[in-house]
Design a protein around this motif. Structure first.
Motif, mmCIF file in Angstrom:
data_model
loop_
_atom_site.group_PDB
_atom_site.id
_atom_site.type_symbol
_atom_site.label_atom_id
_atom_site.label_comp_id
_atom_site.label_asym_id
_atom_site.label_seq_id
_atom_site.Cartn_x
_atom_site.Cartn_y
_atom_site.Cartn_z
ATOM 1 N N LEU A 1 26.814 41.674 41.655
ATOM 2 C CA LEU A 1 26.450 42.666 40.641
ATOM 3 C C LEU A 1 27.668 43.043 39.795
ATOM 4 C CD1 LEU A 1 24.200 44.452 39.514
ATOM 5 C CD2 LEU A 1 24.796 46.166 41.230
ATOM 6 N N SER B 1 28.546 40.268 37.358
ATOM 7 C CA SER B 1 27.460 39.802 36.490
ATOM 8 C C SER B 1 27.689 40.049 35.005
ATOM 9 C CB SER B 1 26.145 40.448 36.904
ATOM 10 O OG SER B 1 26.167 41.841 36.586
ATOM 11 N N ASP C 1 26.489 42.191 32.903
ATOM 12 C CA ASP C 1 25.483 43.186 32.520
ATOM 13 C C ASP C 1 24.680 43.530 33.773
ATOM 14 O OD1 ASP C 1 23.219 44.604 31.622
ATOM 15 O OD2 ASP C 1 23.145 43.498 29.737
ATOM 16 N N ARG C 2 25.058 44.625 34.414
ATOM 17 C CA ARG C 2 24.436 44.997 35.691
ATOM 18 C C ARG C 2 22.933 45.222 35.567
ATOM 19 N NH1 ARG C 2 28.834 48.877 38.739
ATOM 20 N NH2 ARG C 2 30.514 47.369 38.636
ATOM 21 N N GLU C 3 22.527 45.888 34.494
ATOM 22 C CA GLU C 3 21.093 46.172 34.333
ATOM 23 C C GLU C 3 20.290 44.877 34.240
ATOM 24 O OE1 GLU C 3 17.997 48.500 31.364
ATOM 25 O OE2 GLU C 3 20.129 48.997 31.272
ATOM 26 N N GLN C 4 20.757 43.925 33.461
ATOM 27 C CA GLN C 4 20.058 42.648 33.339
ATOM 28 C C GLN C 4 20.071 41.882 34.657
ATOM 29 O OE1 GLN C 4 18.141 41.164 30.855
ATOM 30 N NE2 GLN C 4 18.223 43.310 30.176
ATOM 31 N N LEU D 1 20.185 43.171 37.639
ATOM 32 C CA LEU D 1 19.218 43.827 38.523
ATOM 33 C C LEU D 1 17.781 43.477 38.139
ATOM 34 C CD1 LEU D 1 20.910 47.312 38.950
ATOM 35 C CD2 LEU D 1 20.479 45.626 40.764
ATOM 36 N N LEU D 2 17.497 43.445 36.838
ATOM 37 C CA LEU D 2 16.151 43.078 36.395
ATOM 38 C C LEU D 2 15.793 41.665 36.836
ATOM 39 C CD1 LEU D 2 16.039 44.652 32.824
ATOM 40 C CD2 LEU D 2 14.641 45.296 34.801
ATOM 41 N N HIS D 3 16.720 40.738 36.699
ATOM 42 C CA HIS D 3 16.455 39.360 37.130
ATOM 43 C C HIS D 3 16.307 39.282 38.653
ATOM 44 C CE1 HIS D 3 16.770 37.327 33.304
ATOM 45 N NE2 HIS D 3 17.846 38.060 33.023
#
Length: 123
Positions: free
Chosen positions: A84, A87, A89-92, A94-96
């Motif tokens: 994470l 990555s 972009d943490r939000e993206q 997490l979404l993936h």
């Protein structure tokens, strides 16, 4: 924290599965049911894991017994944290990640988040 190499992972899996301190001989015997390995190879890998801080050991007769410093679950959580962080972009990320979950895994994640939120809010 980086992931284990193939043989390191196999040794750690045996130590986690044992649930108690074991000798290199016991790990070697268990691993030889899956592949051909020299005892000295298993000894070297186990010693390297000890020197890296993944294992504890104590003398037992002419050998040592070894046990993991952390659980398999904590190790896995550390790998997820590293992934994470790396990555971008943490939000993206997490979404993936969530998009690849089964319904059971999503429910377990939801329960873990609810429990964590109750814990940090003092409820």
């Amino acid at each position: 924290m980086r992931g284990f190499g193939e043989l390191e992972a196999a040794v750690m899996a045996q130590l986690w599965a044992a649930g108690e301190p074991v000798t290199v001989r016991q790990v070697h015997t268990a691993l030889c049911g899956q592949r051909v390995l020299a005892y000295t190879t298993v000894l070297t890998v186990t010693d390297k894991l000890y020197r890296k801080g993944w294992l504890q050991r104590e003398p037992q007769g002419r050998a040592h017994v070894y046990w993991p410093v952390t659980s398999r679950e904590k190790y896995g959580a550390g790998l997820m944290r590293e992934a994470l962080t790396d990555s971008g972009d943490r939000e993206q990320a997490l979404l993936h990640f969530v998009g690849q979950m089964t319904l059971e895994e999503a429910a377990a994640l939801r329960a873990a988040l609810n429990s964590y939120e109750r814990k940090i809010s003092g409820h």
